[in-house]
Scaffold this motif. Structure first.
Motif, PDB file in Angstrom:
ATOM      1  N   THR A 255      42.783  41.658  33.626  1.00 54.39           N
ATOM      2  CA  THR A 255      43.990  40.885  33.316  1.00 54.39           C
ATOM      3  C   THR A 255      43.887  39.518  33.981  1.00 54.39           C
ATOM      4  OG1 THR A 255      45.346  42.869  33.176  1.00 54.39           O
ATOM      5  CG2 THR A 255      46.493  40.793  33.581  1.00 54.39           C
ATOM      6  N   VAL A 256      44.216  38.486  33.226  1.00 54.44           N
ATOM      7  CA  VAL A 256      44.198  37.123  33.760  1.00 54.44           C
ATOM      8  C   VAL A 256      45.557  36.487  33.497  1.00 54.44           C
ATOM      9  CG1 VAL A 256      43.184  34.825  33.568  1.00 54.44           C
ATOM     10  CG2 VAL A 256      41.717  36.843  33.434  1.00 54.44           C
ATOM     11  N   VAL A 257      46.131  35.903  34.536  1.00 53.00           N
ATOM     12  CA  VAL A 257      47.370  35.137  34.390  1.00 53.00           C
ATOM     13  C   VAL A 257      47.035  33.660  34.584  1.00 53.00           C
ATOM     14  CG1 VAL A 257      49.619  34.620  35.415  1.00 53.00           C
ATOM     15  CG2 VAL A 257      48.919  37.001  35.088  1.00 53.00           C
ATOM     16  N   LEU A 258      47.450  32.851  33.634  1.00 54.72           N
ATOM     17  CA  LEU A 258      47.238  31.414  33.705  1.00 54.72           C
ATOM     18  C   LEU A 258      48.529  30.747  34.146  1.00 54.72           C
ATOM     19  CD1 LEU A 258      45.411  30.851  30.276  1.00 54.72           C
ATOM     20  CD2 LEU A 258      44.380  31.375  32.498  1.00 54.72           C
ATOM     21  N   GLY A 259      48.445  29.828  35.081  1.00 55.78           N
ATOM     22  CA  GLY A 259      49.622  29.106  35.543  1.00 55.78           C
ATOM     23  C   GLY A 259      50.111  28.115  34.506  1.00 55.78           C
ATOM     24  N   PRO A 260      51.284  27.525  34.734  1.00 63.20           N
ATOM     25  CA  PRO A 260      51.849  26.562  33.774  1.00 63.20           C
ATOM     26  C   PRO A 260      51.228  25.185  33.907  1.00 63.20           C
ATOM     27  CG  PRO A 260      53.298  26.791  35.661  1.00 63.20           C
ATOM     28  CD  PRO A 260      52.168  27.765  35.896  1.00 63.20           C
ATOM     29  N   GLY A 261      51.408  24.350  32.871  1.00 62.48           N
ATOM     30  CA  GLY A 261      50.977  22.966  32.937  1.00 62.48           C
ATOM     31  C   GLY A 261      49.535  22.759  32.531  1.00 62.48           C
ATOM     32  N   TRP A 262      48.725  22.201  33.458  1.00 60.05           N
ATOM     33  CA  TRP A 262      47.350  21.830  33.150  1.00 60.05           C
ATOM     34  C   TRP A 262      46.487  22.974  32.626  1.00 60.05           C
ATOM     35  CZ3 TRP A 262      44.626  18.030  31.593  1.00 60.05           C
ATOM     36  CH2 TRP A 262      43.237  18.033  31.710  1.00 60.05           C
ATOM     37  N   PRO A 263      46.682  24.238  33.019  1.00 57.44           N
ATOM     38  CA  PRO A 263      45.893  25.311  32.390  1.00 57.44           C
ATOM     39  C   PRO A 263      46.016  25.356  30.874  1.00 57.44           C
ATOM     40  CG  PRO A 263      46.831  26.131  34.417  1.00 57.44           C
ATOM     41  CD  PRO A 263      47.418  24.744  34.192  1.00 57.44           C
ATOM     42  N   GLY A 264      46.989  24.621  30.305  1.00 59.66           N
ATOM     43  CA  GLY A 264      47.053  24.475  28.860  1.00 59.66           C
ATOM     44  C   GLY A 264      45.829  23.791  28.279  1.00 59.66           C
ATOM     45  N   ILE A 265      44.937  23.263  29.136  1.00 62.99           N
ATOM     46  CA  ILE A 265      43.683  22.693  28.658  1.00 62.99           C
ATOM     47  C   ILE A 265      42.863  23.761  27.953  1.00 62.99           C
ATOM     48  CG2 ILE A 265      42.474  23.091  30.850  1.00 62.99           C
ATOM     49  CD1 ILE A 265      41.989  20.093  28.476  1.00 62.99           C
ATOM     50  N   LEU A 266      43.001  25.019  28.380  1.00 65.65           N
ATOM     51  CA  LEU A 266      42.300  26.096  27.693  1.00 65.65           C
ATOM     52  C   LEU A 266      42.852  26.265  26.282  1.00 65.65           C
ATOM     53  CD1 LEU A 266      41.179  29.436  29.255  1.00 65.65           C
ATOM     54  CD2 LEU A 266      42.208  29.450  27.002  1.00 65.65           C
ATOM     55  N   LEU A 267      44.176  26.168  26.136  1.00 64.08           N
ATOM     56  CA  LEU A 267      44.806  26.229  24.819  1.00 64.08           C
ATOM     57  C   LEU A 267      44.318  25.073  23.945  1.00 64.08           C
ATOM     58  CD1 LEU A 267      47.247  27.644  23.199  1.00 64.08           C
ATOM     59  CD2 LEU A 267      48.598  25.722  24.028  1.00 64.08           C
ATOM     60  N   HIS A 268      44.241  23.889  24.525  1.00 64.87           N
ATOM     61  CA  HIS A 268      43.786  22.695  23.805  1.00 64.87           C
ATOM     62  C   HIS A 268      42.362  22.882  23.293  1.00 64.87           C
ATOM     63  CE1 HIS A 268      42.966  18.253  23.386  1.00 64.87           C
ATOM     64  NE2 HIS A 268      41.748  18.668  23.697  1.00 64.87           N
ATOM     65  N   GLU A 269      41.475  23.315  24.164  1.00 67.46           N
ATOM     66  CA  GLU A 269      40.063  23.401  23.798  1.00 67.46           C
ATOM     67  C   GLU A 269      39.758  24.609  22.918  1.00 67.46           C
ATOM     68  OE1 GLU A 269      37.903  21.216  24.170  1.00 67.46           O
ATOM     69  OE2 GLU A 269      38.479  19.934  25.841  1.00 67.46           O
ATOM     70  N   ALA A 270      40.238  25.778  23.336  1.00 67.46           N
ATOM     71  CA  ALA A 270      39.844  27.014  22.659  1.00 67.46           C
ATOM     72  C   ALA A 270      40.582  27.246  21.354  1.00 67.46           C
ATOM     73  CB  ALA A 270      40.065  28.201  23.604  1.00 67.46           C
ATOM     74  N   ILE A 271      41.777  26.668  21.206  1.00 69.69           N
ATOM     75  CA  ILE A 271      42.571  26.900  20.001  1.00 69.69           C
ATOM     76  C   ILE A 271      42.892  25.604  19.269  1.00 69.69           C
ATOM     77  CG2 ILE A 271      44.818  27.729  19.168  1.00 69.69           C
ATOM     78  CD1 ILE A 271      44.055  29.401  22.190  1.00 69.69           C
ATOM     79  N   GLY A 272      43.288  24.562  19.998  1.00 65.02           N
ATOM     80  CA  GLY A 272      43.723  23.313  19.378  1.00 65.02           C
ATOM     81  C   GLY A 272      42.677  22.683  18.497  1.00 65.02           C
ATOM     82  N   GLY A 391      43.659  41.787  39.034  1.00 68.94           N
ATOM     83  CA  GLY A 391      43.307  40.708  38.124  1.00 68.94           C
ATOM     84  C   GLY A 391      43.298  39.359  38.789  1.00 68.94           C
ATOM     85  N   LEU A 392      43.181  38.339  37.957  1.00 71.06           N
ATOM     86  CA  LEU A 392      43.015  36.969  38.413  1.00 71.06           C
ATOM     87  C   LEU A 392      44.237  36.136  38.045  1.00 71.06           C
ATOM     88  CD1 LEU A 392      40.575  35.228  39.620  1.00 71.06           C
ATOM     89  CD2 LEU A 392      40.324  34.368  37.278  1.00 71.06           C
ATOM     90  N   GLN A 473      51.803  24.441  28.918  1.00 76.91           N
ATOM     91  CA  GLN A 473      52.094  25.836  28.599  1.00 76.91           C
ATOM     92  C   GLN A 473      52.949  26.427  29.718  1.00 76.91           C
ATOM     93  OE1 GLN A 473      48.108  27.696  28.637  1.00 76.91           O
ATOM     94  NE2 GLN A 473      48.662  28.612  30.586  1.00 76.91           N
ATOM     95  N   PRO A 474      53.584  27.557  29.460  1.00 71.35           N
ATOM     96  CA  PRO A 474      54.214  28.314  30.539  1.00 71.35           C
ATOM     97  C   PRO A 474      53.182  29.252  31.171  1.00 71.35           C
ATOM     98  CG  PRO A 474      54.681  29.364  28.444  1.00 71.35           C
ATOM     99  CD  PRO A 474      53.853  28.131  28.136  1.00 71.35           C
ATOM    100  N   THR A 475      53.574  29.955  32.202  1.00 73.28           N
ATOM    101  CA  THR A 475      52.727  31.010  32.764  1.00 73.28           C
ATOM    102  C   THR A 475      52.442  32.047  31.679  1.00 73.28           C
ATOM    103  OG1 THR A 475      53.620  30.681  34.985  1.00 73.28           O
ATOM    104  CG2 THR A 475      52.568  32.797  34.539  1.00 73.28           C
ATOM    105  N   LEU A 476      51.177  32.459  31.547  1.00 75.03           N
ATOM    106  CA  LEU A 476      50.772  33.417  30.513  1.00 75.03           C
ATOM    107  C   LEU A 476      49.992  34.565  31.122  1.00 75.03           C
ATOM    108  CD1 LEU A 476      49.304  31.144  27.665  1.00 75.03           C
ATOM    109  CD2 LEU A 476      51.573  32.168  27.760  1.00 75.03           C
ATOM    110  N   ARG A 477      50.263  35.766  30.626  1.00 75.02           N
ATOM    111  CA  ARG A 477      49.411  36.912  30.963  1.00 75.02           C
ATOM    112  C   ARG A 477      48.559  37.250  29.743  1.00 75.02           C
ATOM    113  NH1 ARG A 477      50.304  42.996  33.429  1.00 75.02           N
ATOM    114  NH2 ARG A 477      48.809  43.998  32.022  1.00 75.02           N
ATOM    115  N   ILE A 478      47.239  37.308  29.955  1.00 68.52           N
ATOM    116  CA  ILE A 478      46.291  37.656  28.900  1.00 68.52           C
ATOM    117  C   ILE A 478      45.533  38.902  29.354  1.00 68.52           C
ATOM    118  CG2 ILE A 478      44.376  36.880  27.462  1.00 68.52           C
ATOM    119  CD1 ILE A 478      45.175  34.019  28.079  1.00 68.52           C
ATOM    120  N   ASP A 479      45.550  39.928  28.548  1.00 66.32           N
ATOM    121  CA  ASP A 479      44.930  41.191  28.917  1.00 66.32           C
ATOM    122  C   ASP A 479      43.482  41.261  28.426  1.00 66.32           C
ATOM    123  OD1 ASP A 479      47.308  42.092  30.058  1.00 66.32           O
ATOM    124  OD2 ASP A 479      48.024  42.899  28.143  1.00 66.32           O
ATOM    125  N   GLY A 480      42.639  41.868  29.240  1.00 71.18           N
ATOM    126  CA  GLY A 480      41.264  42.144  28.819  1.00 71.18           C
ATOM    127  C   GLY A 480      40.401  40.924  28.604  1.00 71.18           C
TER     128      GLY A 480
END
Length: 487
Positions: A255-272, A391-392, A473-480
């Motif tokens: 399980t990985v939890v991403l913090g809010p704000g700048w971790p949205g760079i993952l959303l930008h790169e991997a999905i955007g 998790g992380l 982004q807000p804080t997100l929990r991503i499983d697996g």
């Protein structure tokens, strides 16, 4: 005093800087566009730009470098079907403009192109007023800029005796653009952009760690008041000191939890990037042909929004003269559409979303993100962290890369913590997140109520072009999710 509508005001300023000094008129623009349109085309435009940039950097308490540059020119483009002819010149003159127009006129006719009639005069495009037409370079004098950097350095060193080195940078840019399209549209924008950055090195018992902070946006340098400086300094110092205590990161699926704000760079790169129109038109994106389908967990809503006031990624008009928009890309997990420029929108038979962007007059526009972020959910940050058995918790990211076709990504966490039984135990170093963007979206199991946008530091690269962007982004929990570690 009577003021003009902002769009007309910007057009007047752009004309005074980009046309009048070179004896160019509306008639000259129309003549250039008519030259291009002598062959059958679908679209054509002229893009004028002048940019002034200033940068200062401090190291070891001394301002060691400074720079000032001016760049200006015009880009001329014609489009027929999927083919594009493009020429540019750093000489703004009637001769250079008409020569560039003759060059792109040679584009071959194709069955799907049409003849474009160029109107005798232009009309102002619709646009927004998201930031003041400020020249940020002049908002502080040279002595004040040096004093600002010295203040950053002094405050960072005062935070903790383990801070052994401080580097600070200040940048300001004044960018004026004007677009003339073959359909008679005329648009202009005056784009201020500033950024303050701080990097610190902390040392303890022979171990050295780095922390960074900073931010900016589309305003003057007066934004960097003491409270803003303190926030950037605290961010950098806390990151460096935290990493001094970091242990090797564990590896495996977790399980990985991403913090809010700048971790949205993952959303930008991997999905955007996978939602940009050119990749989807060509079928090279993992999201191609999936509009209307579920591509993410329920509750996941992703926007690209170029209309946020003063934000680094915002624009009054894009680089094709179209007003920027708030575009819903994914709504409650369902793919609703893509980011579009004019060319891809026409070929995909949809409307432009105002995302045609280019690095400069010497580059072609393409679909690019502005401010890309995920909307908030209903869980608190503490509730999400407390839900982790093992998790992380990653609160900041460094570099990363993504394959658009497969959606696979690799990102390094620059600040992360190991969590067991809902408790943050200790910081970890060397954690790398490995996954697939579309798959990761389906694994989102909790969405925080703490949406944050980044502080204004993002720059996006695509096909050799760089443009300023925002993420969030807000804080997100991503499983697996797979974590590559050093333990």
């Amino acid at each position: 005093m009577i003021s003009r509508e902002p769009t007309i005001e910007r057009l007047a300023l752009a004309q005074s800087l980009l046309l009048d000094p070179y004896n160019l008129s509306e008639a000259t623009l129309s003549q250039a566009l008519r030259l291009i349109s002598e062959h059958r085309i679908d679209d054509a435009d002229l893009y004028f730009q002048t940019t002034r940039h200033e940068g200062w950097s401090l190291e070891e308490g001394i301002v060691k470098s400074g720079s000032f540059s001016i760049d200006q020119g015009v880009g001329v483009r014609a489009v027929a079907g999927e083919k594009t002819a493009f020429a540019y010149s750093d000489d703004i003159s009637e001769a250079a403009l008409l020569d560039a127009a003759r060059t792109v006129r040679t584009i071959a006719a194709s069955g799907q192109s049409r003849r474009v009639k160029v109107p005798a005069s232009g009309t102002a495009a619709a646009s927004r007023a998201l930031y003041a037409p400020t020249d940020p370079i002049g908002t502080l004098d040279s002595a004040q800029k040096v004093a600002l950097l010295e203040k950053v350095e002094q405050r960072a060193r005062a935070r903790d005796p383990r801070i052994v080195q401080v580097m600070a940078g200040l940048a300001a840019e004044h960018d004026v653009v004007m677009v003339a399209r073959a359909d008679g549209t005329r648009a202009a924008d005056v784009r201020p952009l500033v950024r303050l950055s701080v990097t610190v090195i902390a040392e303890s018992n022979g171990r050295r760690e780095v922390g960074t902070g900073g931010g900016g946006g589309r305003f003057g340098l007066g934004y960097f008041q003491d409270d803003v400086i303190d926030r950037y300094v605290d961010q950098a110092v806390n990151a460096a000191l935290t990493n001094l205590e970091a242990r090797p990161a564990p590896a495996g699926e977790m399980t990985v939890v991403l913090g809010p704000g700048w971790p949205g760079i993952l959303l930008h790169e991997a999905i955007g990037h996978g939602l940009e129109g050119d990749f989807n038109r060509k079928g090279s994106s993992a999201f191609a042909g999936r509009v209307g389908q579920r591509v993410a967990a329920k509750g996941v809503t992703v926007l690209d929004d170029g209309t946020l006031p003063d934000r680094r990624g915002s624009l009054n008009v894009d680089d094709e003269g179209c007003a920027t928009q708030r575009t819903v890309l994914i709504e409650d997990g369902i793919l609703r559409g893509y980011i579009q420029d004019a060319l891809n929108a026409r070929l995909m038979k949809v409307k432009s979303t105002g995302n045609g962007r280019r690095e400069s007059y010497a580059h072609l526009p393409m679909p690019r993100m502005t401010n890309t972020y995920m909307l908030a959910g209903d869980k608190s940050r503490d509730e999400i962290v407390a839900s982790i058995k093992k998790g992380l918790y990653a609160t900041n990211f460094g570099g990363g890369q993504v394959d658009i076709t497969s959606g696979k990504f690799v990102f390094s966490a620059s600040e992360a913590y190991w969590v067991e039984n809902g408790k943050i135990l200790y910081p970890v170093k060397g954690a790398t997140l490995i996954g697939n963007g579309p798959d990761a979206l389906t694994r989102v199991s909790m969405i925080g109520n703490d949406l944050q946008l980044d502080s204004g530091v993002g720059t996006c690269g695509k096909e050799g072009q760089s443009v300023p962007v925002g993420v969030g982004q807000p804080t997100l929990r991503i499983d697996g999710l797979t974590v590559g570690g050093t333990a």
